[in-house]
Write a protein that holds these residues in place. Structure first.
Motif, PDB file in Angstrom:
ATOM      1  N   THR A 260      71.236  36.693  30.911  1.00 27.88           N
ATOM      2  CA  THR A 260      70.094  37.586  30.658  1.00 27.88           C
ATOM      3  C   THR A 260      68.790  36.821  30.886  1.00 27.88           C
ATOM      4  O   THR A 260      67.866  37.314  31.552  1.00 27.88           O
ATOM      5  N   ASN A 261      68.730  35.600  30.355  1.00 29.27           N
ATOM      6  CA  ASN A 261      67.495  34.812  30.503  1.00 29.27           C
ATOM      7  C   ASN A 261      67.249  34.399  31.947  1.00 29.27           C
ATOM      8  O   ASN A 261      66.119  34.371  32.410  1.00 29.27           O
ATOM      9  N   THR A 262      68.325  34.057  32.643  1.00 29.67           N
ATOM     10  CA  THR A 262      68.162  33.635  34.049  1.00 29.67           C
ATOM     11  C   THR A 262      67.650  34.803  34.906  1.00 29.67           C
ATOM     12  O   THR A 262      66.836  34.620  35.806  1.00 29.67           O
ATOM     13  N   ALA A 263      68.126  36.003  34.582  1.00 30.20           N
ATOM     14  CA  ALA A 263      67.766  37.172  35.417  1.00 30.20           C
ATOM     15  C   ALA A 263      66.490  37.868  34.935  1.00 30.20           C
ATOM     16  O   ALA A 263      65.916  38.677  35.660  1.00 30.20           O
ATOM     17  N   ARG A 264      66.036  37.528  33.705  1.00 33.47           N
ATOM     18  CA  ARG A 264      64.916  38.260  33.094  1.00 33.47           C
ATOM     19  C   ARG A 264      63.692  38.306  34.011  1.00 33.47           C
ATOM     20  O   ARG A 264      63.226  37.287  34.506  1.00 33.47           O
ATOM     21  N   GLY A 265      63.204  39.521  34.232  1.00 29.75           N
ATOM     22  CA  GLY A 265      61.975  39.711  35.010  1.00 29.75           C
ATOM     23  C   GLY A 265      62.156  39.456  36.498  1.00 29.75           C
ATOM     24  O   GLY A 265      61.194  39.484  37.263  1.00 29.75           O
ATOM     25  N   VAL A 385      63.350  27.365  41.704  1.00 30.49           N
ATOM     26  CA  VAL A 385      63.660  28.378  40.700  1.00 30.49           C
ATOM     27  C   VAL A 385      64.226  27.657  39.476  1.00 30.49           C
ATOM     28  O   VAL A 385      65.168  26.856  39.614  1.00 30.49           O
ATOM     29  N   TYR A 386      63.667  27.928  38.329  1.00 30.93           N
ATOM     30  CA  TYR A 386      64.235  27.373  37.102  1.00 30.93           C
ATOM     31  C   TYR A 386      65.373  28.274  36.612  1.00 30.93           C
ATOM     32  O   TYR A 386      65.304  29.495  36.717  1.00 30.93           O
ATOM     33  N   ASN A 387      66.407  27.627  36.012  1.00 32.84           N
ATOM     34  CA  ASN A 387      67.576  28.392  35.536  1.00 32.84           C
ATOM     35  C   ASN A 387      67.300  29.164  34.250  1.00 32.84           C
ATOM     36  O   ASN A 387      67.926  30.177  33.999  1.00 32.84           O
ATOM     37  N   HIS A 388      66.463  28.585  33.391  1.00 30.26           N
ATOM     38  CA  HIS A 388      66.222  29.152  32.049  1.00 30.26           C
ATOM     39  C   HIS A 388      67.520  29.278  31.247  1.00 30.26           C
ATOM     40  O   HIS A 388      67.727  30.270  30.555  1.00 30.26           O
ATOM     41  N   ALA A 389      68.367  28.283  31.363  1.00 27.22           N
ATOM     42  CA  ALA A 389      69.636  28.300  30.607  1.00 27.22           C
ATOM     43  C   ALA A 389      69.458  27.693  29.221  1.00 27.22           C
ATOM     44  O   ALA A 389      70.392  27.718  28.420  1.00 27.22           O
ATOM     45  N   GLY A 390      68.292  27.118  28.940  1.00 22.00           N
ATOM     46  CA  GLY A 390      68.107  26.428  27.660  1.00 22.00           C
ATOM     47  C   GLY A 390      68.759  25.054  27.718  1.00 22.00           C
ATOM     48  O   GLY A 390      69.457  24.728  28.684  1.00 22.00           O
TER      49      GLY A 390
END
Ligand code: M6R
Length: 604
Positions: A260-265, A385-390
């Motif tokens: 969800t975070n990776t795809a957000r926006g 591109v950042y993953n935003h996986a935490g």
């Protein structure tokens, strides 16, 4: 490899440093140590828990430095553990990296009467600093660093000036943390989250002087440097186990939220397209690419292999892929209209960074898929591109790998839509990515079944993973995961390769995990499964709900949700991650800290 943390402020340093080391432990865990001016040093072989047992002095010192080690030079012994000291035993140093010319420096120092108590390159470095030290620590560090070759993230203290830490970075990561009641230095911002989210990533060549209420950065040229502070958007909870027995399990269970975070926006369902802010400025160049070269190490390389399949299939883009540890040394042929894409969770991997630097020197456009914001690889690329996986703490990569596959699918749509992927096909993919978190939740529901299978298979000493097409790299990744956390000898193969050699290995003691989602190569996988079964190899088949009846072919079947082929590998990998985890646990291993491994490979 190796984690360092330092603090100078008004609070008691010992708990801050020990807590920080616990968070950094994933970077290395064969020995650890801590130095607090006024209290001295304590060291222990083994994990941080061992250090806590020996650091019994209830120190009230308000500054100090600490280190958790992954051995490069010398055995994991107490003598080799950091911090290391100079001849006067007043200068103490923690170091992450490698001093390549340490032998030569050591001989020079020996000739001047300097003696050594450890096998480490770090002791050579602190002894060298000691020879330059005449009261000004920063100048001594600066002078010594002009002599050394190699990589370092380091922090040094002088016992008689407890209010100052000098830190320096070249090649190995180092971040300053700016707090209300003191300042910090760390290999990784995750160790600072409980105290501050305001950080400054040091640049290569920087030397920083930290006191309890100030900091100063000197650049490689020797002049004061301005570095912008950034706010880390990770939370403290993300670096805690949160009730899970292991970080690996927690991070595997985070899969739905991570996607969800990776795809957000980033999804544009109506347009059948995606929005990737980091690639927007170079969109024209991407549309006109003739070839993309992908590099990475370990799991990141396998993600790149999946990327090759999907970019060629959906973006009509020829892709070449190399292990970063090979690319950097091999002869390359930089072409016009080509680019290099580096994939890295940590953004620190030394070979990936060196390969990028090589590509940059050859004037290639450099791109990155990186998880850690502000990391060296992220900063080395022109766009990305950042993953935003935490934060990913467990040494075995799980959630970051899933997010890498997701980003690669997004990039395939972005480039594909410029190069002939239809709006309808784009919409199908976007819908599948949007649905993925729910499918991953369903997949997590298979855990009891996976655990039960793991309980029956964990005693085997060999395992083979087979897949085809998009699932060939997933077979490699499944085998890697099992190797890392269970130490079972595991091999990954393309199903079509079986008859070219590896099938000779198979018998009743060599189980096979067959990745057989219902796709265009499903019939071929069925044939492979029959061949495997004919050799009495116990078989685990991972298939999808839509697959026709598998009959009596299999010993153990796991039925996962079916989705678009571009994201099916993400679902399959989650099953394999849970399988590896439960096999590792059943064998009694600490799956978060596999032997001989560290999370970030910052040495070559
Ligand atoms: O941080 P990176 O993604 O660059 O790391 C690459 C590999 O070291 C990493 O994927 C490694 O193979 C993991 N231990 C796999 O679980």
């Amino acid at each position: 490899m190796c984690g360092i943390i330092g603090y100078v402020g008004s609070r008691s340093a010992q708990p801050i440093l020990l807590d920080g080391l616990r968070i950094l432990e994933y970077r290395g865990y064969d020995s650890a140590g801590i130095f607090i001016p006024g209290s001295g040093v304590c060291k222990a072989v083994g994990p941080i828990d061992e250090l806590v047992k020996v650091c019994t002095d209830t120190s009230t010192g308000t500054s100090g430095i600490a280190h958790t080690r992954w051995a490069t030079h010398g055995q994991p012994t107490e003598a080799n553990a950091h911090p290391h000291h100079d001849m006067s035993e007043t200068l103490w140093l923690v170091h992450n990296g490698i001093i390549e010319n340490h032998q030569e420096i050591k001989e020079g120092l020996r000739a001047r009467g300097v003696t050594f108590y450890s096998d480490t390159d770090t002791e050579v470095l602190v002894k060298l600093i000691g020879t330059f030290h005449q009261g000004n620590l920063r100048q001594a560090v600066q002078a010594a660093l002009q002599v050394v070759r190699g990589a370092y993230g380091l922090a040094v203290m002088y016992e008689r000036d407890p209010n100052t830490i000098v830190a320096a970075r070249l090649g190995s990561p180092l971040v300053l943390g700016l707090g209300n009641d003191g300042n910090f230095v760390s290999s990784d911002p995750s160790a600072l989250l409980a105290h501050t989210k305001d950080v400054i990533y040091l640049e290569d060549g920087d030397i920083a002087v930290l006191t309890n209420d100030s900091y100063e950065i000197i650049s490689q040229r020797g002049a004061p440097a301005k570095r912008v502070s950034t706010t880390v958007d990770w939370s403290v909870e993300q670096v805690q186990k949160d009730g899970y027995p292991h970080f690996m399990l927690k991070e595997t269970h985070e899969a739905p939220e991570v996607i969800t975070n990776t795809a957000r926006g980033r999804l544009l369902p109506e347009a059948g397209n995606v929005k990737l802010g980091g690639l927007e400025p170079i969109l024209d160049r991407l549309s006109n690419l003739r070839r993309l070269h992908v590099i990475g190490c370990g799991s990141a390389y396998y993600a790149g292999l999946v990327g090759k399949y999907i970019l060629e299939e959906y973006a009509d883009l020829p892709v070449e892929i190399d292990l970063a540890s090979e690319y950097r040394y091999k002869r390359t042929y930089p072409e016009k209209h080509s680019a290099i894409l580096a994939i890295s969770q940590s953004g620190e991997t030394a070979d990936t960074l060196a390969s990028l630097q090589k590509a940059k020197q050859q004037n290639l456009l450099t791109l990155g898929v990186v998880n850690v914001v502000g990391s060296a690889i992220a900063r080395e690329t022109h766009a990305g591109v950042y993953n935003h996986a935490g934060p990913e703490i467990a040494v075995a990569s799980t959630k970051a790998f899933l997010s890498q596959l997701t980003v690669l699918a997004l990039i395939a749509v972005l480039i594909g839509r410029q190069r002939g992927l239809s709006r309808t096909d784009g919409q199908d993919i976007i819908r599948a990515i949007g649905d993925l978190p729910n499918l991953l939740r369903t997949t997590l529901g298979l855990e009891d079944q996976i655990k039960e299978i793991a309980t029956r298979y964990h005693t085997y000493e060999h395992m083979m993973f087979i897949g085809r097409k998009f699932h060939t790299p997933i077979a490699y990744e499944g085998a890697l995961k099992v190797k890392e956390v269970s130490y079972i000898h595991a091999e990954g193969y393309a199903g079509g390769e079986l008859k070219h050699g590896p099938i000779a290995l198979l018998d009743a003691d060599f189980p096979v995990v067959a990745l057989a989602p219902y796709d265009d190569v499903f019939p071929k996988m069925l044939a492979n499964i029959e061949e495997v079964r004919a050799r009495q190899a116990p078989t685990i088949v991972i298939t999808t709900a839509d697959a026709p009846e598998m009959g009596t072919l299999t010993s153990d079947t796991l039925v996962m949700p079916q989705t678009h082929p571009i994201v099916q590998p993400i679902v399959t990998t989650l099953v394999l991650q849970l399988l590896a985890y439960h096999i590792g646990v059943a064998r009694g291993h600490n799956v978060d800290r596999p032997r001989n491994l560290a999370k970030s490979v910052t040495v070559e």
